[in-house]
Design a protein around this motif. Structure first.
Motif, mmCIF file in Angstrom:
data_model
loop_
_atom_site.group_PDB
_atom_site.id
_atom_site.type_symbol
_atom_site.label_atom_id
_atom_site.label_comp_id
_atom_site.label_asym_id
_atom_site.label_seq_id
_atom_site.Cartn_x
_atom_site.Cartn_y
_atom_site.Cartn_z
ATOM 1 N N UNK A 31 0.485 -0.965 0.019
ATOM 2 C CA UNK A 31 0.143 -0.183 0.190
ATOM 3 C C UNK A 31 0.369 1.623 0.197
ATOM 4 N N UNK A 32 1.825 1.001 0.235
ATOM 5 C CA UNK A 32 3.268 2.610 0.344
ATOM 6 C C UNK A 32 4.453 2.553 -0.506
ATOM 7 N N UNK A 33 3.986 3.699 -1.120
ATOM 8 C CA UNK A 33 5.281 3.841 -2.289
ATOM 9 C C UNK A 33 6.211 3.630 -1.648
ATOM 10 N N UNK A 34 7.273 3.141 -2.781
ATOM 11 C CA UNK A 34 8.630 2.560 -2.591
ATOM 12 C C UNK A 34 8.636 1.860 -1.459
ATOM 13 N N UNK A 35 7.954 0.790 -1.116
ATOM 14 C CA UNK A 35 7.834 -0.688 -0.581
ATOM 15 C C UNK A 35 7.637 -1.839 -1.411
ATOM 16 N N UNK A 36 8.255 -2.532 -1.456
ATOM 17 C CA UNK A 36 7.980 -3.731 -2.598
ATOM 18 C C UNK A 36 7.038 -4.848 -1.978
ATOM 19 N N UNK A 37 6.717 -5.517 -2.531
ATOM 20 C CA UNK A 37 5.463 -5.830 -2.260
ATOM 21 C C UNK A 37 6.281 -7.226 -1.585
ATOM 22 N N UNK A 38 7.479 -7.270 -1.195
ATOM 23 C CA UNK A 38 8.636 -8.243 -1.041
ATOM 24 C C UNK A 38 8.702 -8.022 0.423
ATOM 25 N N UNK A 39 9.052 -7.202 1.291
ATOM 26 C CA UNK A 39 9.004 -6.188 2.333
ATOM 27 C C UNK A 39 8.005 -5.908 2.809
ATOM 28 N N UNK A 40 6.510 -5.610 2.360
ATOM 29 C CA UNK A 40 5.392 -5.310 2.411
ATOM 30 C C UNK A 40 4.740 -6.791 3.503
ATOM 31 N N UNK A 41 5.261 -8.037 2.100
ATOM 32 C CA UNK A 41 4.620 -9.066 3.009
ATOM 33 C C UNK A 41 5.078 -9.471 4.169
ATOM 34 N N UNK A 42 6.404 -9.408 3.834
ATOM 35 C CA UNK A 42 6.712 -9.109 5.675
ATOM 36 C C UNK A 42 7.301 -8.221 6.834
ATOM 37 N N UNK A 43 6.127 -7.283 6.317
ATOM 38 C CA UNK A 43 5.860 -6.396 7.216
ATOM 39 C C UNK A 43 4.284 -7.476 8.246
ATOM 40 N N UNK A 44 3.208 -7.240 6.767
ATOM 41 C CA UNK A 44 2.258 -7.698 6.684
ATOM 42 C C UNK A 44 2.035 -9.059 7.783
ATOM 43 N N UNK A 45 2.666 -10.380 7.108
ATOM 44 C CA UNK A 45 3.108 -11.762 8.185
ATOM 45 C C UNK A 45 3.111 -11.480 9.793
ATOM 46 N N UNK A 46 4.376 -9.941 9.511
ATOM 47 C CA UNK A 46 4.767 -9.904 11.364
ATOM 48 C C UNK A 46 3.871 -9.336 11.608
ATOM 49 N N UNK A 47 3.662 -8.282 11.316
ATOM 50 C CA UNK A 47 2.175 -7.702 12.551
ATOM 51 C C UNK A 47 0.783 -8.999 12.456
ATOM 52 N N UNK A 48 0.869 -9.424 11.722
ATOM 53 C CA UNK A 48 -0.199 -10.942 11.699
ATOM 54 C C UNK A 48 -0.266 -11.630 13.225
ATOM 55 N N UNK A 49 1.605 -11.805 13.026
ATOM 56 C CA UNK A 49 1.837 -12.843 14.050
ATOM 57 C C UNK A 49 2.053 -12.234 15.636
ATOM 58 N N UNK A 50 2.215 -11.427 15.088
ATOM 59 C CA UNK A 50 2.307 -10.106 16.298
ATOM 60 C C UNK A 50 0.627 -10.375 17.031
ATOM 61 N N UNK A 51 -0.907 -9.737 16.064
ATOM 62 C CA UNK A 51 -1.265 -9.397 16.936
ATOM 63 C C UNK A 51 -2.019 -11.009 17.605
ATOM 64 N N UNK A 52 -1.864 -12.160 16.763
ATOM 65 C CA UNK A 52 -2.137 -13.241 17.464
ATOM 66 C C UNK A 52 -1.691 -13.747 18.326
ATOM 67 N N UNK A 53 -0.240 -13.548 18.650
ATOM 68 C CA UNK A 53 1.226 -13.698 19.650
ATOM 69 C C UNK A 53 1.210 -12.268 20.902
ATOM 70 N N UNK A 54 0.342 -11.696 20.888
ATOM 71 C CA UNK A 54 0.617 -10.306 21.869
ATOM 72 C C UNK A 54 -0.723 -8.752 21.446
ATOM 73 N N UNK A 55 -1.199 -9.146 20.453
ATOM 74 C CA UNK A 55 -2.267 -8.059 20.551
ATOM 75 C C UNK A 55 -3.192 -8.011 21.824
ATOM 76 N N UNK A 56 -4.147 -8.563 21.700
ATOM 77 C CA UNK A 56 -5.301 -8.740 23.696
ATOM 78 C C UNK A 56 -4.034 -7.700 24.763
ATOM 79 N N UNK A 57 -2.416 -8.647 24.859
ATOM 80 C CA UNK A 57 -2.127 -7.961 25.606
ATOM 81 C C UNK A 57 -1.619 -6.664 25.171
ATOM 82 N N UNK A 58 -1.610 -6.133 23.936
ATOM 83 C CA UNK A 58 -1.370 -5.138 24.058
ATOM 84 C C UNK A 58 -2.425 -3.971 24.095
ATOM 85 N N UNK A 59 -2.849 -4.576 23.804
ATOM 86 C CA UNK A 59 -4.807 -3.649 23.684
ATOM 87 C C UNK A 59 -4.503 -3.476 25.305
#
Length: 131
Positions: A31-59
């Protein structure tokens, strides 16, 4: 779209909403200019992993969507000073507390004075027309 293993019922309401919003984003289309699809896929996967493991605690600790998933309203991830903790490196989080998300031997703090708050990445993507 990515699918993570933790169900919405396993998450707090805020964390479930973060996961719902993240799952609306395509891993193969940055979704971001100059952020490659592969870098974005890594960011998104890590963000989903975070929500699954730490999201409730973060909230429960009071972290907000902008503090975790924020990006600059016009420039996305190009302006790292506006990025939330999970929009910087794509590394998986290893811990969280009231002040910091830890990524191995580095961390992202939410109480740094003068740091602007970005908009959640899903709002940025919607503004960009889904890029």
């Amino acid at each position: 779209m990515l699918q993570a293993e933790t169900t919405f019922d396993d998450l707090s309401p805020d964390a479930a909403e973060w996961k719902r919003r993240l799952l609306t984003l395509r891993a193969d289309r940055s979704p971001c200019p100059r952020l490659s699809a592969s870098a974005w896929a890594t960011l998104l996967a890590s963000a989903l992993d975070f929500v699954d493991r730490f999201g409730s605690e973060a909230a429960a600790l009071g972290w907000t969507a902008s503090q975790l998933f924020g990006v600059h309203p016009q420039h996305g991830t190009l302006r790292t000073d506006w990025c939330g903790a999970l929009m910087l490196s794509g590394r998986k989080a290893s811990a969280i507390d009231a002040r910091c998300v830890t990524f191995g031997n580095t961390g992202a703090y939410r109480d740094t004075l003068g740091v602007p708050q970005g908009m959640p990445i899903w709002e940025f993507a919607a503004k960009q027309g889904g890029r």
